[in-house]
Design a protein around this motif. Structure first.
Motif, PDB file in Angstrom:
ATOM      1  N   ASP A 233      16.301  17.262  18.693  1.00 52.84           N
ATOM      2  CA  ASP A 233      16.641  16.365  17.593  1.00 52.84           C
ATOM      3  C   ASP A 233      17.046  17.132  16.351  1.00 52.84           C
ATOM      4  O   ASP A 233      17.771  16.609  15.478  1.00 52.84           O
ATOM      5  CB  ASP A 233      15.451  15.455  17.274  1.00 52.84           C
ATOM      6  CG  ASP A 233      15.165  14.468  18.395  1.00 52.84           C
ATOM      7  OD1 ASP A 233      16.074  14.271  19.250  1.00 52.84           O
ATOM      8  OD2 ASP A 233      14.045  13.915  18.438  1.00 52.84           O
ATOM      9  N   SER A 234      16.581  18.381  16.246  1.00 50.60           N
ATOM     10  CA  SER A 234      16.908  19.204  15.080  1.00 50.60           C
ATOM     11  C   SER A 234      18.151  20.048  15.292  1.00 50.60           C
ATOM     12  O   SER A 234      18.466  20.903  14.457  1.00 50.60           O
ATOM     13  CB  SER A 234      15.721  20.109  14.741  1.00 50.60           C
ATOM     14  OG  SER A 234      14.563  19.344  14.485  1.00 50.60           O
ATOM     15  N   GLY A 235      18.817  19.865  16.422  1.00 51.66           N
ATOM     16  CA  GLY A 235      20.061  20.582  16.664  1.00 51.66           C
ATOM     17  C   GLY A 235      19.895  21.902  17.373  1.00 51.66           C
ATOM     18  O   GLY A 235      20.853  22.698  17.421  1.00 51.66           O
ATOM     19  N   ILE A 236      18.743  22.173  17.911  1.00 49.97           N
ATOM     20  CA  ILE A 236      18.516  23.419  18.649  1.00 49.97           C
ATOM     21  C   ILE A 236      18.742  23.117  20.123  1.00 49.97           C
ATOM     22  O   ILE A 236      17.991  22.360  20.736  1.00 49.97           O
ATOM     23  CB  ILE A 236      17.091  23.952  18.420  1.00 49.97           C
ATOM     24  CG1 ILE A 236      16.825  24.163  16.924  1.00 49.97           C
ATOM     25  CG2 ILE A 236      16.857  25.235  19.201  1.00 49.97           C
ATOM     26  CD1 ILE A 236      15.400  24.550  16.614  1.00 49.97           C
ATOM     27  N   HIS A 237      19.752  23.720  20.708  1.00 50.02           N
ATOM     28  CA  HIS A 237      20.100  23.416  22.092  1.00 50.02           C
ATOM     29  C   HIS A 237      20.032  24.627  23.019  1.00 50.02           C
ATOM     30  O   HIS A 237      20.061  24.475  24.239  1.00 50.02           O
ATOM     31  CB  HIS A 237      21.525  22.827  22.143  1.00 50.02           C
ATOM     32  CG  HIS A 237      21.649  21.548  21.379  1.00 50.02           C
ATOM     33  ND1 HIS A 237      21.162  20.354  21.824  1.00 50.02           N
ATOM     34  CD2 HIS A 237      22.217  21.301  20.164  1.00 50.02           C
ATOM     35  CE1 HIS A 237      21.426  19.394  20.958  1.00 50.02           C
ATOM     36  NE2 HIS A 237      22.059  19.950  19.919  1.00 50.02           N
ATOM     37  N   SER A 238      19.967  25.811  22.472  1.00 56.25           N
ATOM     38  CA  SER A 238      19.884  27.016  23.298  1.00 56.25           C
ATOM     39  C   SER A 238      18.512  27.066  23.985  1.00 56.25           C
ATOM     40  O   SER A 238      17.479  26.948  23.322  1.00 56.25           O
ATOM     41  CB  SER A 238      20.070  28.267  22.441  1.00 56.25           C
ATOM     42  OG  SER A 238      19.788  29.429  23.202  1.00 56.25           O
ATOM     43  N   PRO A 239      18.488  27.227  25.319  1.00 58.13           N
ATOM     44  CA  PRO A 239      17.188  27.287  26.016  1.00 58.13           C
ATOM     45  C   PRO A 239      16.269  28.367  25.470  1.00 58.13           C
ATOM     46  O   PRO A 239      15.073  28.150  25.340  1.00 58.13           O
ATOM     47  CB  PRO A 239      17.586  27.545  27.463  1.00 58.13           C
ATOM     48  CG  PRO A 239      18.967  26.982  27.587  1.00 58.13           C
ATOM     49  CD  PRO A 239      19.620  27.266  26.267  1.00 58.13           C
ATOM     50  N   ASP A 240      16.840  29.536  25.131  1.00 54.40           N
ATOM     51  CA  ASP A 240      15.997  30.609  24.607  1.00 54.40           C
ATOM     52  C   ASP A 240      15.418  30.226  23.252  1.00 54.40           C
ATOM     53  O   ASP A 240      14.233  30.478  22.973  1.00 54.40           O
ATOM     54  CB  ASP A 240      16.801  31.898  24.479  1.00 54.40           C
ATOM     55  CG  ASP A 240      17.220  32.457  25.833  1.00 54.40           C
ATOM     56  OD1 ASP A 240      16.528  32.108  26.836  1.00 54.40           O
ATOM     57  OD2 ASP A 240      18.198  33.219  25.906  1.00 54.40           O
ATOM     58  N   ALA A 241      16.238  29.610  22.421  1.00 53.25           N
ATOM     59  CA  ALA A 241      15.754  29.205  21.105  1.00 53.25           C
ATOM     60  C   ALA A 241      14.714  28.104  21.224  1.00 53.25           C
ATOM     61  O   ALA A 241      13.703  28.096  20.501  1.00 53.25           O
ATOM     62  CB  ALA A 241      16.929  28.741  20.233  1.00 53.25           C
TER      63      ALA A 241
END
Length: 278
Positions: free
Chosen positions: A245-253
């Motif tokens: 929901d906060s715009g973090i889509h990278s699996p590592d992130a």
């Protein structure tokens, strides 16, 4: 001395065309025949005769007591109950036989058998008295008494009491084996109880992954803006949803964010599964 012929085999060398092999050779031998054990023969015959007399006594008592009880109830129920009178003292004799190496344990079934026999004899005598044949009733009752007395003699002859020290040793071995047998049931009960406790704890647990870790913002989240503000303990699934929901889509992130706010030991596979289901 009497002998009997018995067949035997043995390996012997046998040569054909210069090649020797070990082959079986059959032969006969004369073996001595031990003298007949007349004591065992007589004891076996007495035991068999006593068993036959028990059957006779059961038939007589069942017929008499069954006819007595049939005066107040239906015949099938009366004769079924009549069998119990003799069956009681017969079962006591069987238990006494099993305890023939332990006089202390054999005492209770012996006295219980005497009591059951007395009740059966009274019932047979009562049947004769009510039928107007008191003498026949008494004689019929004595039949069961004679059979029981005969069996008492036979059981006493079969009994092999142990000396005091050997009896103590047997009692200790029996107690040890009984303790091991009891522990089988106790361990089964404890295992079942522990399984129920574990199942109850598992059912009451909100989420096994819940282990919040307040680590602050993630500098490697892939965004210049700070990570979402934490408002309370989160599960791995909740942390993944917040990151998306906060715009973090990278699996590592997302994994690093989960390590900060939810579970420091969360696996990449777990995060990826929640990402695919999002």
């Amino acid at each position: 001395m009497k002998t009997r012929t018995a067949d035997r085999t043995r390996l012997v060398p046998h040569t054909v065309n210069g090649r020797t092999e070990m082959v079986l050779e059959r032969y006969t031998v004369d073996l001595p025949v031990p003298p007949r054990d007349w004591d065992r023969t007589v004891l076996t015959a007495v035991t068999a005769a006593a068993a036959v007399l028990v059957a006779v006594a059961v038939v007589w008592s069942t017929a008499s007591i069954g006819d007595l009880l049939a005066r107040v109830t239906i015949a099938p129920a009366a004769y079924a109950a009549a069998i119990a009178f003799d069956l009681a003292w017969i079962l006591c004799m069987a238990v006494e036989w099993l305890s023939r190496y332990d006089p202390a344990r054999a005492a209770l079934p012996r006295w219980m058998g005497h009591g059951a026999l007395a009740v059966a004899m009274v019932a047979v005598g009562a049947h004769g008295w009510l039928a107007g044949q008191a003498a026949i009733g008494i004689i019929g009752a004595v039949v069961s008494g004679i059979v029981k007395a005969l069996w008492t003699i036979v059981l006493r002859h079969h009994a092999k009491p142990l000396d005091d020290k050997t009896q103590q040793w047997v009692d200790l071995q029996r107690a040890e084996a009984g303790g091991e047998l009891a522990m089988v049931a106790i361990n089964r009960e404890l295992t079942r109880a522990r399984g129920l406790v574990a199942a109850e704890e598992e059912a009451l647990r909100i989420d096994p992954d819940a282990d919040p870790d307040w680590s602050g913002p993630d500098p490697d989240a892939g965004s210049e803006s700070p990570l979402p503000t934490l408002t309370g303990p989160r599960t791995v699934k909740q942390a993944v949803r917040t990151a998306l929901d906060s715009g973090i889509h990278s699996p590592d992130a997302v994994l690093r964010y989960v390590h900060q706010v939810a579970d420091a030991n969360a696996k990449q596979e777990t995060v990826n599964r929640y990402l695919r289901g999002a």
